[in-house]
Design a protein around this motif. Structure first.
Motif, PDB file in Angstrom:
ATOM      1  N   ILE A   9       0.531   6.545  19.192  1.00 12.60           N
ATOM      2  CA  ILE A   9       1.192   5.482  19.965  1.00 12.60           C
ATOM      3  C   ILE A   9       0.460   4.159  19.750  1.00 12.60           C
ATOM      4  CG2 ILE A   9       1.775   4.675  22.297  1.00 12.60           C
ATOM      5  CD1 ILE A   9       3.558   7.000  21.301  1.00 12.60           C
ATOM      6  N   GLY A  10      -0.868   4.198  19.721  1.00 10.65           N
ATOM      7  CA  GLY A  10      -1.650   2.987  19.458  1.00 10.65           C
ATOM      8  C   GLY A  10      -1.347   2.412  18.084  1.00 10.65           C
ATOM      9  N   ILE A  11      -1.233   3.283  17.094  1.00 11.11           N
ATOM     10  CA  ILE A  11      -0.882   2.843  15.737  1.00 11.11           C
ATOM     11  C   ILE A  11       0.492   2.187  15.743  1.00 11.11           C
ATOM     12  CG2 ILE A  11      -0.232   3.685  13.436  1.00 11.11           C
ATOM     13  CD1 ILE A  11      -2.516   5.784  13.758  1.00 11.11           C
ATOM     14  N   LEU A  12       1.454   2.848  16.372  1.00  9.56           N
ATOM     15  CA  LEU A  12       2.820   2.308  16.409  1.00  9.56           C
ATOM     16  C   LEU A  12       2.881   0.967  17.138  1.00  9.56           C
ATOM     17  CD1 LEU A  12       4.836   5.581  17.081  1.00  9.56           C
ATOM     18  CD2 LEU A  12       4.684   4.295  14.933  1.00  9.56           C
ATOM     19  N   ASN A  13       2.184   0.865  18.259  1.00  8.67           N
ATOM     20  CA  ASN A  13       2.182  -0.407  18.993  1.00  8.67           C
ATOM     21  C   ASN A  13       1.560  -1.521  18.161  1.00  8.67           C
ATOM     22  OD1 ASN A  13       3.557   0.266  21.372  1.00  8.67           O
ATOM     23  ND2 ASN A  13       1.717   1.147  22.283  1.00  8.67           N
ATOM     24  N   SER A  14       0.470  -1.217  17.472  1.00 16.88           N
ATOM     25  CA  SER A  14      -0.170  -2.228  16.620  1.00 16.88           C
ATOM     26  C   SER A  14       0.759  -2.654  15.490  1.00 16.88           C
ATOM     27  CB  SER A  14      -1.481  -1.699  16.044  1.00 16.88           C
ATOM     28  OG  SER A  14      -2.438  -1.538  17.061  1.00 16.88           O
ATOM     29  N   LEU A  15       1.424  -1.694  14.863  1.00 17.82           N
ATOM     30  CA  LEU A  15       2.341  -2.017  13.765  1.00 17.82           C
ATOM     31  C   LEU A  15       3.565  -2.783  14.254  1.00 17.82           C
ATOM     32  CD1 LEU A  15       2.174   1.249  11.641  1.00 17.82           C
ATOM     33  CD2 LEU A  15       1.272  -1.008  11.027  1.00 17.82           C
ATOM     34  N   GLN A  16       4.018  -2.488  15.473  1.00 17.67           N
ATOM     35  CA  GLN A  16       5.154  -3.236  16.023  1.00 17.67           C
ATOM     36  C   GLN A  16       4.787  -4.695  16.266  1.00 17.67           C
ATOM     37  OE1 GLN A  16       8.307  -0.945  18.486  1.00 17.67           O
ATOM     38  NE2 GLN A  16       6.350  -0.428  19.399  1.00 17.67           N
ATOM     39  N   GLU A  17       3.538  -4.939  16.591  1.00 18.76           N
ATOM     40  CA  GLU A  17       3.077  -6.310  16.815  1.00 18.76           C
ATOM     41  C   GLU A  17       2.809  -7.048  15.508  1.00 18.76           C
ATOM     42  OE1 GLU A  17       2.746  -8.237  19.617  1.00 18.76           O
ATOM     43  OE2 GLU A  17       3.883  -6.592  20.506  1.00 18.76           O
ATOM     44  N   ASN A  18       2.288  -6.329  14.509  1.00 22.57           N
ATOM     45  CA  ASN A  18       1.927  -6.958  13.241  1.00 22.57           C
ATOM     46  C   ASN A  18       1.987  -5.921  12.123  1.00 22.57           C
ATOM     47  OD1 ASN A  18       0.888  -8.376  11.090  1.00 22.57           O
ATOM     48  ND2 ASN A  18      -1.171  -8.578  11.942  1.00 22.57           N
ATOM     49  N   ALA A  24      -7.479  -0.960   7.318  1.00 23.81           N
ATOM     50  CA  ALA A  24      -8.829  -0.991   7.895  1.00 23.81           C
ATOM     51  C   ALA A  24      -8.799  -1.571   9.309  1.00 23.81           C
ATOM     52  CB  ALA A  24      -9.766  -1.798   7.000  1.00 23.81           C
ATOM     53  N   GLU A  25      -8.054  -2.669   9.490  1.00 24.63           N
ATOM     54  CA  GLU A  25      -7.942  -3.271  10.829  1.00 24.63           C
ATOM     55  C   GLU A  25      -7.211  -2.337  11.785  1.00 24.63           C
ATOM     56  OE1 GLU A  25      -7.595  -8.033   9.941  1.00 24.63           O
ATOM     57  OE2 GLU A  25      -5.888  -6.745   9.405  1.00 24.63           O
ATOM     58  N   LEU A  26      -6.171  -1.707  11.292  1.00 25.70           N
ATOM     59  CA  LEU A  26      -5.401  -0.771  12.109  1.00 25.70           C
ATOM     60  C   LEU A  26      -6.284   0.395  12.539  1.00 25.70           C
ATOM     61  CD1 LEU A  26      -2.669   0.072  13.294  1.00 25.70           C
ATOM     62  CD2 LEU A  26      -2.119   1.113  11.082  1.00 25.70           C
ATOM     63  N   ALA A  27      -7.021   0.943  11.599  1.00 22.68           N
ATOM     64  CA  ALA A  27      -7.911   2.066  11.907  1.00 22.68           C
ATOM     65  C   ALA A  27      -8.937   1.671  12.967  1.00 22.68           C
ATOM     66  CB  ALA A  27      -8.605   2.541  10.631  1.00 22.68           C
ATOM     67  N   ARG A  28      -9.527   0.488  12.817  1.00 19.25           N
ATOM     68  CA  ARG A  28     -10.496  -0.003  13.806  1.00 19.25           C
ATOM     69  C   ARG A  28      -9.861  -0.126  15.187  1.00 19.25           C
ATOM     70  NH1 ARG A  28     -12.675  -2.974   9.972  1.00 19.25           N
ATOM     71  NH2 ARG A  28     -11.328  -4.769  10.290  1.00 19.25           N
ATOM     72  N   SER A  29      -8.617  -0.606  15.229  1.00 21.59           N
ATOM     73  CA  SER A  29      -7.964  -0.844  16.521  1.00 21.59           C
ATOM     74  C   SER A  29      -7.692   0.444  17.295  1.00 21.59           C
ATOM     75  CB  SER A  29      -6.664  -1.631  16.331  1.00 21.59           C
ATOM     76  OG  SER A  29      -5.635  -0.806  15.823  1.00 21.59           O
ATOM     77  N   THR A  35      -8.966   6.600   6.287  1.00 21.95           N
ATOM     78  CA  THR A  35      -8.162   7.665   5.676  1.00 21.95           C
ATOM     79  C   THR A  35      -7.307   8.423   6.693  1.00 21.95           C
ATOM     80  OG1 THR A  35      -9.703   7.870   3.840  1.00 21.95           O
ATOM     81  CG2 THR A  35      -8.230   9.737   4.224  1.00 21.95           C
ATOM     82  N   PRO A  36      -7.863   8.892   7.808  1.00 23.80           N
ATOM     83  CA  PRO A  36      -7.004   9.555   8.797  1.00 23.80           C
ATOM     84  C   PRO A  36      -5.923   8.625   9.363  1.00 23.80           C
ATOM     85  CG  PRO A  36      -9.299  10.029   9.269  1.00 23.80           C
ATOM     86  CD  PRO A  36      -9.273   8.997   8.176  1.00 23.80           C
ATOM     87  N   CYS A  37      -6.248   7.359   9.508  1.00 23.65           N
ATOM     88  CA  CYS A  37      -5.262   6.392   9.999  1.00 23.65           C
ATOM     89  C   CYS A  37      -4.114   6.275   8.994  1.00 23.65           C
ATOM     90  CB  CYS A  37      -5.924   5.039  10.230  1.00 23.65           C
ATOM     91  SG  CYS A  37      -4.799   3.791  10.886  1.00 23.65           S
ATOM     92  N   PHE A  38      -4.461   6.115   7.737  1.00 21.49           N
ATOM     93  CA  PHE A  38      -3.458   6.024   6.672  1.00 21.49           C
ATOM     94  C   PHE A  38      -2.579   7.274   6.657  1.00 21.49           C
ATOM     95  CE2 PHE A  38      -2.058   6.811   2.317  1.00 21.49           C
ATOM     96  CZ  PHE A  38      -1.436   5.608   2.008  1.00 21.49           C
ATOM     97  N   ASN A  39      -3.200   8.440   6.799  1.00 15.55           N
ATOM     98  CA  ASN A  39      -2.452   9.701   6.792  1.00 15.55           C
ATOM     99  C   ASN A  39      -1.484   9.795   7.973  1.00 15.55           C
ATOM    100  OD1 ASN A  39      -3.730  10.481   4.440  1.00 15.55           O
ATOM    101  ND2 ASN A  39      -5.294  11.690   5.501  1.00 15.55           N
ATOM    102  N   ARG A  40      -1.900   9.305   9.127  1.00 18.11           N
ATOM    103  CA  ARG A  40      -1.016   9.318  10.299  1.00 18.11           C
ATOM    104  C   ARG A  40       0.188   8.396  10.082  1.00 18.11           C
ATOM    105  NH1 ARG A  40      -3.135  10.586  15.885  1.00 18.11           N
ATOM    106  NH2 ARG A  40      -4.994  11.843  15.589  1.00 18.11           N
ATOM    107  N   VAL A  41      -0.063   7.219   9.517  1.00 18.69           N
ATOM    108  CA  VAL A  41       1.039   6.289   9.249  1.00 18.69           C
ATOM    109  C   VAL A  41       2.020   6.929   8.272  1.00 18.69           C
ATOM    110  CG1 VAL A  41       1.667   4.068   8.218  1.00 18.69           C
ATOM    111  CG2 VAL A  41      -0.279   4.209   9.795  1.00 18.69           C
ATOM    112  N   ARG A  42       1.515   7.511   7.202  1.00 18.93           N
ATOM    113  CA  ARG A  42       2.387   8.159   6.204  1.00 18.93           C
ATOM    114  C   ARG A  42       3.183   9.296   6.834  1.00 18.93           C
ATOM    115  NH1 ARG A  42       2.704   4.293   4.170  1.00 18.93           N
ATOM    116  NH2 ARG A  42       1.539   3.496   2.428  1.00 18.93           N
TER     117      ARG A  42
END
Length: 161
Positions: A9-18, A24-29, A35-42
């Motif tokens: 949900i945090g990833i989706l909210n961040s992507l909806q905003e920007n 790297a910024e998304l993963a930090r947020s 890598t796990p962040c990228f895998n979740r997005v995919r």
């Protein structure tokens, strides 16, 4: 059934905003490594949760100052008439949204145009469509709220199959 957790949900909210945020910024947020962040997005893209990434333009900056809601009633609400109307409307670039409604009217359109003259031409086009019985339009005087981000529950959710 696939579940989205707080991190998703945090990833989706961040992507909806920007949507241009770097991985790297998304993963930090969301407190993940890249890598796990990228895998979740995919994974969310593959599931169809993330459909596409777009750039939102300013209609006013582009001279599209006439924002009109048009109510369209058809003579008959039979499948062939509905289908024909929807095919015609789908081809019109000025139609930003089109909804089949319950009750009256049959359809609600949101149309963006550069001028009243362009609106007049569009309404003339609508009146000539087979099966159109009635058209009413309302001008938006001011946009009070506009958002593209979907409301997501902070604690996660289960996806529909």
């Amino acid at each position: 059934m696939r579940k989205l957790d707080r991190t998703d949900i945090g990833i989706l909210n961040s992507l909806q905003e920007n949507a241009r945020i770097t991985n790297a910024e998304l993963a930090r947020s969301v407190n993940l490594s890249p890598t796990p962040c990228f895998n979740r997005v995919r994974a969310m893209e593959e599931l169809g949760v993330i459909r596409q990434q777009v750039t939102l333009l300013s209609p006013e900056a582009l001279g599209l100052d006439v924002n009109v809601f048009i109510h369209v009633s058809l003579e008959k609400q039979v499948e062939q008439s509905l289908h024909r109307f929807e095919e015609e409307i789908a081809e019109r670039p000025e139609v930003m949204e089109c909804y089949l409604m319950t009750g009256d009217p049959d359809y609600l359109l949101r149309v963006l145009l550069p001028s009243i003259q362009a609106l007049e031409r569009f309404l003339d086009y609508l009146t000539r469509l087979p099966g159109v019985a009635n058209i009413r339009s309302s001008f938006a005087l001011k946009q009070v709220r506009y958002k593209t981000a979907l409301p997501l529950p902070a604690n996660g959710m289960t996806l529909r199959e």
